[in-house]
Design an enzyme around this catalytic site. Structure first.
Site, short mmCIF file in Angstrom:
data_model
loop_
_atom_site.label_atom_id
_atom_site.label_comp_id
_atom_site.label_asym_id
_atom_site.label_seq_id
_atom_site.Cartn_x
_atom_site.Cartn_y
_atom_site.Cartn_z
N ASP A 247 50.72 48.88 34.87
CA ASP A 247 50.17 47.57 34.55
C ASP A 247 50.79 46.54 35.50
OD1 ASP A 247 48.70 46.04 32.07
OD2 ASP A 247 50.35 44.85 32.90
N ASN A 255 45.78 35.36 38.63
CA ASN A 255 44.39 34.93 38.54
C ASN A 255 44.28 33.43 38.35
OD1 ASN A 255 42.84 37.25 38.94
ND2 ASN A 255 43.06 37.91 36.81
N ASP A 264 40.99 40.32 42.23
CA ASP A 264 40.21 41.53 42.50
C ASP A 264 40.77 42.27 43.72
OD1 ASP A 264 38.57 40.97 40.38
OD2 ASP A 264 36.91 40.20 41.58
N GLU A 290 44.07 45.10 34.44
CA GLU A 290 45.07 45.51 35.42
C GLU A 290 45.78 46.79 35.01
OE1 GLU A 290 47.07 42.40 32.71
OE2 GLU A 290 45.08 42.96 33.41
#
Length: 390
Positions: A247, A255, A264, A290
């Site tokens: 993770d 983000n 992305d 993620e």
């Protein structure tokens, strides 16, 4: 030449042109060439009807041009499966030479030469792709399509070679040549069309299945694809190995600060690093957001921990620089070995998830291992050779 053939063949060929046109609209590239080829051939077989309505010697050239163009498209459609654009200019040259010889034959009023030029040209155009395709016959649909194309090529070769026997009357419309041409075109054309349609539809279904089982952003398996891959392996081999759950740390902050486009890109880069370090038989998936999962078959926990740590270090060293971030981007890892008492692979995933949570609470950017879910003392925290991130 029978009137039923004169009506049936153009309709049949044009119908397949429509069907392949629909398949092409579903983003099957080869189907576009098949569609164009069958429409051209339909036009070629419809020429006698045009001649009956408007008698003119130019119809012969129109038919020759349509057949040559159609078989050029047939060759390209076949090669889209086996070796795209192989000898493209040579095939275009064969098509042009065939049409040119037909023009010369028409000017000399030499019908046998015109038919031979057309037949041998079509034979070469559909025969050459068979050379490229002979090493790509791994499934039954390709083998059937190869056979159908070979029969079509053989039909043109034999017909062109027997013109002195089948054109004895000197007239095309009432000759054995015309009857055999259309009768065999019904059989071999139908076989070729059905074989090509089956191959294209199987390609389409395979693509839909692939899309349903893969994450479009990372290219890795999604949860459904992961479960299917695990199930396929379990049917053949005992489930033993190690499970790694990964993770990205503080991904929401990335983000929020830099936008989802950069997030992305981070997902794609991490997927590439996972693929680089994962063994060839590993099953790698993105479960969403993620979170990534790796199953390492026949890999003991110590070896899996070393792989996880190599991945962790590469992420910390490479991703931030690649994305132009001022701070390192890191990831946390949870690991667990598959145990004999597990009811399913998801038991190992649950333990790896618990280890991942432990890695997060202990400061992130690290690898933790769990052997069971029950008691905290069964948790092996950062193994001594696992580097802890800053």
């Amino acid at each position: 030449m029978g009137e039923n053939f004169a009506f049936f063949l153009p309709v049949m060929m044009a119908s397949f042109g429509v069907v392949f046109g629909f398949v092409w609209s579903l983003r099957v590239r080869a189907a576009g060439y098949w569609s164009g080829a069958f429409f051209c051939v339909a036009g070629g077989f419809a020429v006698p009807a045009g001649f009956a309505l408007f008698p003119t010697p130019h119809w012969g050239f129109v038919a020759d041009l349509l057949f040559a163009g159609g078989f050029l498209l047939f060759s390209q459609a076949l090669l889209e499966r086996w070796r795209p654009n192989w000898l493209l200019w040579a095939r275009i040259g064969i098509c042009a030479l065939s049409v040119l010889l037909c023009v010369v034959a028409i000017a000399l009023d030499n019908l046998p030469l015109e038919l031979a030029a057309s037949d041998f040209g079509c034979f070469l155009l559909i025969g050459l792709p068979l050379i490229a395709g002979r090493d790509h016959l791994g499934n039954w649909s390709d083998r059937i399509l190869f056979g159908a194309a070979a029969l079509t090529a053989l039909d043109n070769l034999v017909r062109g070679s027997t013109i002195p026997l089948t054109l004895s009357s000197g007239s095309f419309l009432n000759s054995d040549y015309a009857f055999l041409m259309q009768a065999l075109a019904c059989v071999f054309g139908l076989f070729l069309a059905l074989a090509a349609l089956a191959a294209n539809m199987l390609d389409l279904l395979a693509r839909y299945q692939r899309d349903a089982q893969h994450d479009p952003l990372s290219g890795l398996l999604n949860r459904r694809g992961f479960d299917e891959a695990i199930a396929q392996r379990a049917r053949k081999l005992p489930m033993q190995g190690s499970m790694i759950v990964c993770d990205i740390d503080h991904f929401k902050t990335v983000n929020d600060a830099h936008g989802h486009a950069l997030g992305d890109r981070a997902i794609v880069l991490l997927a590439q690093i996972l693929a680089r370090f994962a063994p060839a038989d590993a099953i790698t998936a993105r479960f969403g957001g993620e979170e990534f999962v790796l199953f390492l078959p026949d890999t003991h926990a110590a070896r899996a921990a070393g792989i996880a740590n190599d991945i962790r270090e590469s992420i910390a060293q490479e991703v931030a620089d690649e994305l132009g971030l001022s701070r390192r981007l890191t990831a946390s890892f949870g690991l667990s070995a598959v145990q004999r008492g597990d009811a399913s692979i998801h038991d190992a995933i649950a333990r790896a998830d618990a280890a991942l949570y432990e890695a997060k609470t202990r400061g992130r950017n690290r690898v933790c291992v769990r052997r069971a879910l029950a008691a905290p003392d069964t948790l092996a925290t950062d193994l001594k050779f696992h580097a802890q991130g800053a």
